[in-house]
Design an enzyme around this catalytic site. Structure first.
Site, PDB file in Angstrom:
ATOM      1  N   ARG A  40      21.192 -34.097   4.036  1.00 36.61           N
ATOM      2  CA  ARG A  40      21.226 -33.608   2.650  1.00 36.61           C
ATOM      3  C   ARG A  40      20.590 -32.235   2.496  1.00 36.61           C
ATOM      4  O   ARG A  40      19.940 -31.958   1.485  1.00 36.61           O
ATOM      5  CB  ARG A  40      20.534 -34.599   1.697  1.00 36.61           C
ATOM      6  CG  ARG A  40      21.291 -35.880   1.461  1.00 36.61           C
ATOM      7  CD  ARG A  40      22.431 -35.668   0.468  1.00 36.61           C
ATOM      8  NE  ARG A  40      23.256 -36.866   0.371  1.00 36.61           N
ATOM      9  CZ  ARG A  40      23.147 -37.776  -0.596  1.00 36.61           C
ATOM     10  NH1 ARG A  40      22.267 -37.605  -1.547  1.00 36.61           N
ATOM     11  NH2 ARG A  40      23.923 -38.831  -0.588  1.00 36.61           N
ATOM     12  N   ARG A  44      20.993 -30.696  -4.551  1.00 35.68           N
ATOM     13  CA  ARG A  44      20.391 -30.267  -5.813  1.00 35.68           C
ATOM     14  C   ARG A  44      19.025 -29.626  -5.724  1.00 35.68           C
ATOM     15  O   ARG A  44      18.573 -29.025  -6.689  1.00 35.68           O
ATOM     16  CB  ARG A  44      20.293 -31.483  -6.731  1.00 35.68           C
ATOM     17  CG  ARG A  44      21.622 -31.832  -7.322  1.00 35.68           C
ATOM     18  CD  ARG A  44      21.361 -32.731  -8.473  1.00 35.68           C
ATOM     19  NE  ARG A  44      22.601 -33.095  -9.129  1.00 35.68           N
ATOM     20  CZ  ARG A  44      22.742 -34.207  -9.831  1.00 35.68           C
ATOM     21  NH1 ARG A  44      21.715 -35.046  -9.951  1.00 35.68           N
ATOM     22  NH2 ARG A  44      23.877 -34.466 -10.417  1.00 35.68           N
ATOM     23  N   ARG A  53      27.581 -26.124  -8.426  1.00 27.95           N
ATOM     24  CA  ARG A  53      28.042 -27.394  -8.975  1.00 27.95           C
ATOM     25  C   ARG A  53      28.379 -27.263 -10.451  1.00 27.95           C
ATOM     26  O   ARG A  53      29.328 -27.862 -10.939  1.00 27.95           O
ATOM     27  CB  ARG A  53      26.983 -28.466  -8.773  1.00 27.95           C
ATOM     28  CG  ARG A  53      27.499 -29.869  -9.015  1.00 27.95           C
ATOM     29  CD  ARG A  53      26.456 -30.859  -8.596  1.00 27.95           C
ATOM     30  NE  ARG A  53      26.801 -32.227  -8.924  1.00 27.95           N
ATOM     31  CZ  ARG A  53      26.966 -32.699 -10.134  1.00 27.95           C
ATOM     32  NH1 ARG A  53      26.892 -31.899 -11.178  1.00 27.95           N
ATOM     33  NH2 ARG A  53      27.238 -33.982 -10.313  1.00 27.95           N
ATOM     34  N   ASP A  90      31.490 -36.509   1.174  1.00 29.74           N
ATOM     35  CA  ASP A  90      30.722 -37.722   0.902  1.00 29.74           C
ATOM     36  C   ASP A  90      31.330 -38.889   1.677  1.00 29.74           C
ATOM     37  O   ASP A  90      32.518 -38.868   1.994  1.00 29.74           O
ATOM     38  CB  ASP A  90      30.701 -38.052  -0.590  1.00 29.74           C
ATOM     39  CG  ASP A  90      29.563 -39.010  -0.908  1.00 29.74           C
ATOM     40  OD1 ASP A  90      28.409 -38.568  -0.986  1.00 29.74           O
ATOM     41  OD2 ASP A  90      29.824 -40.227  -1.006  1.00 29.74           O
ATOM     42  N   TYR A 170      29.231 -50.346  -0.701  1.00 32.25           N
ATOM     43  CA  TYR A 170      29.572 -49.689  -1.967  1.00 32.25           C
ATOM     44  C   TYR A 170      30.867 -50.250  -2.554  1.00 32.25           C
ATOM     45  O   TYR A 170      31.014 -50.377  -3.767  1.00 32.25           O
ATOM     46  CB  TYR A 170      29.693 -48.167  -1.773  1.00 32.25           C
ATOM     47  CG  TYR A 170      28.350 -47.495  -1.576  1.00 32.25           C
ATOM     48  CD1 TYR A 170      27.580 -47.126  -2.671  1.00 32.25           C
ATOM     49  CD2 TYR A 170      27.840 -47.252  -0.307  1.00 32.25           C
ATOM     50  CE1 TYR A 170      26.339 -46.519  -2.507  1.00 32.25           C
ATOM     51  CE2 TYR A 170      26.607 -46.654  -0.125  1.00 32.25           C
ATOM     52  CZ  TYR A 170      25.856 -46.297  -1.231  1.00 32.25           C
ATOM     53  OH  TYR A 170      24.622 -45.701  -1.056  1.00 32.25           O
TER      54      TYR A 170
HETATM   55  O1  1CP Z   1      23.849 -31.709   3.239  1.00 30.82           O
HETATM   56  C1  1CP Z   1      24.462 -32.768   3.218  1.00 30.82           C
HETATM   57  O2  1CP Z   1      24.070 -33.746   3.888  1.00 30.82           O
HETATM   58  C2  1CP Z   1      25.668 -32.835   2.343  1.00 30.82           C
HETATM   59  C3  1CP Z   1      26.767 -33.745   2.664  1.00 30.82           C
HETATM   60  C4  1CP Z   1      26.564 -35.197   2.226  1.00 30.82           C
HETATM   61  C5  1CP Z   1      26.408 -36.314   3.065  1.00 30.82           C
HETATM   62  C6  1CP Z   1      26.261 -36.282   4.572  1.00 30.82           C
HETATM   63  C7  1CP Z   1      26.588 -35.712   0.900  1.00 30.82           C
HETATM   64  C8  1CP Z   1      26.711 -34.903  -0.324  1.00 30.82           C
HETATM   65  N1  1CP Z   1      26.552 -37.076   0.955  1.00 30.82           N
HETATM   66  C9  1CP Z   1      26.430 -37.473   2.252  1.00 30.82           C
HETATM   67  C10 1CP Z   1      26.408 -38.833   2.769  1.00 30.82           C
HETATM   68  C11 1CP Z   1      26.188 -39.985   1.858  1.00 30.82           C
HETATM   69  N2  1CP Z   1      26.672 -40.204   0.602  1.00 30.82           N
HETATM   70  C12 1CP Z   1      25.481 -41.149   2.238  1.00 30.82           C
HETATM   71  C13 1CP Z   1      24.879 -41.358   3.607  1.00 30.82           C
HETATM   72  C14 1CP Z   1      23.559 -40.676   3.717  1.00 30.82           C
HETATM   73  C15 1CP Z   1      22.449 -41.246   2.878  1.00 30.82           C
HETATM   74  O3  1CP Z   1      22.063 -42.411   3.103  1.00 30.82           O
HETATM   75  O4  1CP Z   1      21.964 -40.513   2.019  1.00 30.82           O
HETATM   76  C16 1CP Z   1      25.508 -42.038   1.173  1.00 30.82           C
HETATM   77  C17 1CP Z   1      24.872 -43.415   1.114  1.00 30.82           C
HETATM   78  C18 1CP Z   1      26.269 -41.442   0.126  1.00 30.82           C
HETATM   79  C19 1CP Z   1      26.639 -42.045  -1.187  1.00 30.82           C
HETATM   80  C20 1CP Z   1      26.230 -41.221  -2.335  1.00 30.82           C
HETATM   81  N3  1CP Z   1      26.695 -39.955  -2.558  1.00 30.82           N
HETATM   82  C21 1CP Z   1      25.332 -41.538  -3.378  1.00 30.82           C
HETATM   83  C22 1CP Z   1      24.638 -42.863  -3.560  1.00 30.82           C
HETATM   84  C23 1CP Z   1      23.321 -42.897  -2.842  1.00 30.82           C
HETATM   85  C24 1CP Z   1      22.613 -44.235  -3.065  1.00 30.82           C
HETATM   86  O5  1CP Z   1      21.383 -44.181  -3.168  1.00 30.82           O
HETATM   87  O6  1CP Z   1      23.244 -45.295  -3.122  1.00 30.82           O
HETATM   88  C25 1CP Z   1      25.235 -40.419  -4.220  1.00 30.82           C
HETATM   89  C26 1CP Z   1      24.393 -40.254  -5.454  1.00 30.82           C
HETATM   90  C27 1CP Z   1      26.095 -39.421  -3.678  1.00 30.82           C
HETATM   91  C28 1CP Z   1      26.369 -38.061  -4.228  1.00 30.82           C
HETATM   92  C29 1CP Z   1      26.115 -36.907  -3.370  1.00 30.82           C
HETATM   93  N4  1CP Z   1      26.650 -36.735  -2.096  1.00 30.82           N
HETATM   94  C30 1CP Z   1      26.283 -35.511  -1.599  1.00 30.82           C
HETATM   95  C31 1CP Z   1      25.458 -34.876  -2.593  1.00 30.82           C
HETATM   96  C32 1CP Z   1      24.863 -33.492  -2.478  1.00 30.82           C
HETATM   97  C33 1CP Z   1      25.360 -35.762  -3.683  1.00 30.82           C
HETATM   98  C34 1CP Z   1      24.654 -35.500  -5.013  1.00 30.82           C
HETATM   99  C35 1CP Z   1      25.756 -35.015  -5.873  1.00 30.82           C
HETATM  100  C36 1CP Z   1      25.424 -34.144  -7.000  1.00 30.82           C
HETATM  101  O7  1CP Z   1      25.207 -34.719  -8.057  1.00 30.82           O
HETATM  102  O8  1CP Z   1      25.501 -32.908  -6.892  1.00 30.82           O
END
Ligand code: 1CP
Length: 374
Positions: A40, A44, A53, A90, A170
């Site tokens: 990540r 944000r 964004r 994602d 999910y």
């Molecule tokens: O720098 C990076 O890593 C960006 C790429 C990336 C990756 C590898 C994003 C962008 N998401 C992910 C993987 C991801 N997404 C995972 C596996 C890693 C982890 O455990 O964190 C998971 C579980 C998700 C699912 C997800 N995506 C959630 C739910 C998390 C939860 O607690 O259940 C959420 C809120 C997101 C949104 C998301 N994905 C990525 C970003 C930057 C964001 C936030 C979006 C925003 O509002 O701008």
């Protein structure tokens, strides 16, 4: 077995010409300092991400716009000179590409059309999947070009997918959850039906990763963020509990890794079965991943002893420590480096950057890692 040994040999041969520190570490070679990137690292906590964004309107609008997604991927590389650029996408694009409704509700995370036991599963249609994921592959191409054009020739592009268990969590829940009780109950009460869901996601994930690699991803990370939910608690492991971890975490990873290896023997795979505890060793042994990502609950000493002798290790600074920053963070990072920095090792966090983290703390961490010497 033979194919695997052959793949390893090719990897070692290719390693001699590997200049990028991240790829060298994944091939089992350690340069003078460990490579570094953060899960990540785009997101944000960066003001430039928040601006992008806002321009896009929503998170998914950003993911499916190759210009914006490539830009988000490049942001932390430009700011911190990371050794890895992780594709901006994602894990939930896979259910969406399979035809399941997905949106990101402001402030409450992902919302999916839930799949329940007994529901007909989406049908895997390769062409539809490829069509829906094409913008993500285009992002990969643009980032590869961007890294070259902006002279980040040492930075490797990491593609990724969620592991089937985590993606299925999910899908069954219809969103995020603390304990994903629906998926766990389904897996326990109807293993055959749940197995069909896992198979579907596994098949789609293999296609998706093949597509990313064909477009230019140089390494792959498989995120099993919720693997820990299947790790038996306490010390009275019943057989069936250990089997559950093997069936829903290890087996799908084995299938994905061997399918990718068969087609792309030189592309290394980092596996991150978060929360696996002592089962990390079993996971590493049985999947043969090139690197194992460890979370902050694993002691670096244990990882050096039980994982690093056979595979590269990635991790595992507590994201809370990065949030706090300061001298304590420096000490924590150096303690990890002293234990694992001899390699093969990739410095990372134990989970993603927390969105309140000041970017200055990330800059401080980069300095700590860059100035560390064995
Ligand atoms: O720098 C990076 O890593 C960006 C790429 C990336 C990756 C590898 C994003 C962008 N998401 C992910 C993987 C991801 N997404 C995972 C596996 C890693 C982890 O455990 O964190 C998971 C579980 C998700 C699912 C997800 N995506 C959630 C739910 C998390 C939860 O607690 O259940 C959420 C809120 C997101 C949104 C998301 N994905 C990525 C970003 C930057 C964001 C936030 C979006 C925003 O509002 O701008």
């Amino acid at each position: 077995m033979q194919a695997m040994r052959q793949a390893k040999t090719q990897k070692i041969q290719a390693a001699g010409v590997r200049e990028k520190p991240l790829l060298a570490a994944l091939a089992g070679e350690q340069k003078s300092r460990p490579p570094l990137w953060l899960m990540r690292q785009a997101g944000r906590y960066l003001p430039e991400y928040r601006a992008l964004r806002e321009k896009a309107g929503g998170f998914l609008e950003m993911v499916y716009n190759p210009d914006l997604a490539a830009e988000a991927t490049m942001q932390p590389v430009r700011r911190f000179g990371m050794d890895g650029a992780i594709l901006f996408s994602d894990i939930l694009v896979i259910p969406q590409a399979l035809g399941i409704g997905l949106r990101f509700a402001e402030g409450e995370g992902p919302v999916l059309e839930a799949v329940r036991p007994g529901d007909p599963l989406p049908v895997f249609e390769k062409q539809k999947l490829e069509m829906r994921l094409a913008p993500v592959y285009e992002t990969v191409r643009r980032v590869r070009e961007g890294l070259q054009a902006e002279s980040f020739s040492d930075t490797a592009l990491i593609g990724f997918a969620g592991a089937p268990w985590t993606v299925a969590c999910y899908m069954a829940e219809g969103g995020s959850s603390r304990d994903f009780a629906k998926a766990r109950t389904w897996a326990r009460e109807d293993a055959a039906g749940f197995g069909r869901l896992i198979d579907l996601v596994t098949e789609a994930t293999i296609e998706y990763l093949n597509g990313q690699i064909s477009a230019g991803a140089e390494a792959i990370q498989l995120f099993d963020s919720w693997a820990g939910l299947l790790v038996p608690g306490g010390n009275s492991h019943s057989h069936s509990e250990t089997d559950t971890y093997a069936r829903w975490v290890i087996e799908p990873a084995q299938r994905i890794i061997s399918a990718i290896r068969a087609r792309f023997p030189d592309v290394p795979i980092i596996a991150f079965p978060r929360g696996s505890g002592e089962l990390y060793a079993e996971y590493a042994r049985q999947t043969g991943a090139d690197a194992i990502g460890i979370d902050q609950d694993i002691s670096p000493g244990w990882a050096a002893e039980n994982l690093q002798k056979k595979t590269a290790v990635q991790g595992n600074l507590d994201p809370q420590s990065l949030l706090a920053g300061g001298a304590e963070m420096g000490r924590a990072a150096r303690a990890i480096l002293d234990c694992l920095g001899g390699g093969p090792f990739i410095f990372n966090l134990g989970h993603g950057v927390i969105k309140e983290t000041p970017p200055e703390h990330v800059a401080q961490l980069v300095d700590v890692v860059r100035s560390w010497r064995p």
